[in-house]
Design an enzyme around this catalytic site. Sequence first.
Site, PDB file in Angstrom:
ATOM      1  N   ILE A  16       0.818  -1.227   0.000  1.00  0.00           N
ATOM      2  CA  ILE A  16       0.000   0.000   0.000  1.00  0.00           C
ATOM      3  C   ILE A  16       0.847   1.270   0.000  1.00  0.00           C
ATOM      4  CG2 ILE A  16      -2.015  -1.052   1.064  1.00  0.00           C
ATOM      5  CD1 ILE A  16      -1.109  -0.001   3.747  1.00  0.00           C
ATOM      6  N   GLY A  17       2.158   1.141   0.066  1.00  0.00           N
ATOM      7  CA  GLY A  17       2.991   2.343   0.045  1.00  0.00           C
ATOM      8  C   GLY A  17       4.435   1.999   0.294  1.00  0.00           C
ATOM      9  N   GLY A  18       5.255   3.032   0.313  1.00  0.00           N
ATOM     10  CA  GLY A  18       6.671   2.810   0.582  1.00  0.00           C
ATOM     11  C   GLY A  18       7.449   4.098   0.507  1.00  0.00           C
ATOM     12  N   ALA A  22      11.582   2.115   3.906  1.00  0.00           N
ATOM     13  CA  ALA A  22      10.761   0.939   4.204  1.00  0.00           C
ATOM     14  C   ALA A  22       9.596   0.844   3.235  1.00  0.00           C
ATOM     15  CB  ALA A  22      10.236   1.023   5.639  1.00  0.00           C
ATOM     16  N   ASN A  23       9.043  -0.367   3.140  1.00  0.00           N
ATOM     17  CA  ASN A  23       7.815  -0.611   2.399  1.00  0.00           C
ATOM     18  C   ASN A  23       6.678  -0.813   3.394  1.00  0.00           C
ATOM     19  OD1 ASN A  23       8.885  -0.532  -0.237  1.00  0.00           O
ATOM     20  ND2 ASN A  23       9.638  -2.623  -0.027  1.00  0.00           N
ATOM     21  N   VAL A  24       5.472  -0.437   2.968  1.00  0.00           N
ATOM     22  CA  VAL A  24       4.306  -0.574   3.844  1.00  0.00           C
ATOM     23  C   VAL A  24       3.312  -1.517   3.177  1.00  0.00           C
ATOM     24  CG1 VAL A  24       2.498   0.616   5.120  1.00  0.00           C
ATOM     25  CG2 VAL A  24       4.667   1.778   4.669  1.00  0.00           C
ATOM     26  N   ASP A 133       9.613  15.845  10.021  1.00  0.00           N
ATOM     27  CA  ASP A 133       9.405  15.442   8.628  1.00  0.00           C
ATOM     28  C   ASP A 133       7.935  15.572   8.242  1.00  0.00           C
ATOM     29  OD1 ASP A 133      10.159  14.539   6.118  1.00  0.00           O
ATOM     30  OD2 ASP A 133       9.916  12.434   6.624  1.00  0.00           O
TER      31      ASP A 133
END
Length: 660
Positions: A16-18, A22-24, A133
């Site tokens: 679902i993301g990254g 890291a990757n999610v 951030d």
Amino acid sequence: MIGKRINGRYQILETIGGGGMANVYKAHDAILNRTVAVKVLRPQFSDDEEFIRRFRREAQAATSLSHPNVVNIYDVGEEADLYYIVMEYVAGLTLKQLIQQRGSLPISEIIGIMSQISSAIAHAHANHIVHRDIKPHNILISESGEAKVTDFGIARAMTSATITHTNSVMGSVHYLSPEQARGGLVNEKSDIYSLGIVLYEMVTGRVPFSGDTAVSIAIKHLQTEVPSPRKTNPTLPQSVENIILKATAKDPFHRYTSVRELEEDLHTALDPRRINEEKFVIPDDNEDVTKAIPIIKEDLFADDNLEQTKIKTQNEQKPNQSDEDKPKKKRKWVMITFITFFLLVGSVIAAFAIIPKLLHVDEVLIPADLIGMEYDEVFETLTTLGLLVEREDQNHGEIPEGHVISTNPEAGRTVKVNTTITVFVSEGKPKIEMVDVTSLDKEIARKTLIRLGFKEENIQEATEESDIEEDKVIRQTPLPDELIVPEETIVTLTYSIPKWFSLQNLTGLPSEEVRDYLTKHGLIMKSHYEFSDHVPEGRVIEQSPPGFRLVQKGTEVIVVFSKGPEPQPEPEPISTIVNKEAPVSPEDQLANIGYPIKITYRDSLNKEHVVFIEEFIQKTKIYDIPVTINPGDYAEVILYIEGEQYGNTDIYRYDDVKEN
């Protein structure tokens, strides 16, 4: 990773993301039976202690926070070389995706989202955590419109002092505060600046500063005032623009003192009394107080006009006038001759000494270590040496984009000051325009990208509920026509899945109405039929999934229809034995007296009486008479003694016999 189960508990469902670190993934928690998001450190960083330390710090920072607008952390762990964080799953979009889809948002929606974000950051600050951030990519917007802040990956818990981070700038450059860009003091006011930039992007649909390199954007954050958002969005209330201008002041002293103060300003921003308030202007500082006064040296004016600087003192004496009136003529001519000779000698000396120096041009050495440096650093180095710089960009397969490939003249050469140096700067690997794969089937889109040189592991997938045909790509990043390097680019394909909706309760509805409803919503009906004493024939007895359960197009629905009451079986004839006693009194039996008896009967097989037995008896006797009785019918037995009916006729009805 898809299909893998982490720690025997978290079943990975989809990407679902990254980010760079890291990757999610979307995953299913098998123990608590819920959907979660799992952030997994990229494999190339699993041996990097610094990245692992930063990765763990994200969880440690976020677990200390408990706020409805902060993504919850459920679990942190590692398995072999896999480091992961399990977080709350938020179905929806990032704020960045929302802005990319819709551009500038309605002002009321902006205030609502920004208030939630500010509340979350204020809570973090209250717990001595600076996010560092803040950007739209790290803000999730749920399907219900709730904003949640995530990715505290570079946040650090503060002590009573503020944070000084001088070695590197960690935040995304488009949202970086000036003090972060210069590697200076970073505290809560740095987050306030980033919030102001996020608010600017929400009201205009774009970031305030852009550039070819991260360095050039960072310089703009340092030197250039944030453009007026009202120039891009004239309908923006002045009160909202003032919030942006105050939050993004270059000097932290002129920003909001806290996020709470910014939040309070947001709550009243749409008050009619504030909409057309005066524009926020940073106050002018008192130059006499705030500016450092340079030290003036005594010889600063040594060559100035003496008539302007000379001051007579009381002790200065006037020349004796009487001495001046008595010059000697001879001495005068000697002086003139001496001066003429001195001037002639001086001119010769100047010709051989001063004039060559005036015509001489200094030489400088082009540094040998320029190759591979960032262009901005090279530009500063060469201009400091008194050289002119001309930039020329070209593709290069090895040297990163924005870094120097070579110079002309070459590095290590000696050249005259003011010489023009051509600096060849890498544009990175050759770029192509991103192909448009929207509206394609997701598998066809994936094969198309691989054929163009994209790496299969860099093609990520996301889903979105839509009325568009299932598995069609409805959105992609990068966007079509954007210049990219295929083998280095991570592509996210968002494809359509059926929308979830609440299934109607079908119980009691007639079959025709049920079929129409299921067909209309794209559901698959599987019919069953059962007898029911309570539900009329043709109507629904029960369904699976039950009513009000969330389903999506293509879901199979099992519907049980009524066949009405179950028919009763036809009653069967009863064949049985009935008893009939023929009595002889004790006296007659003692006297050995007997008499003739006769027994007749009728049943369903014999509609008229027939003789069962006829004999002479001298003692009491019981007879077993077989009869057959149909439903609704009966049987009769009659006893005759000496030709006369003895007692009543015995009648055996079907229902009575059946019950017994």
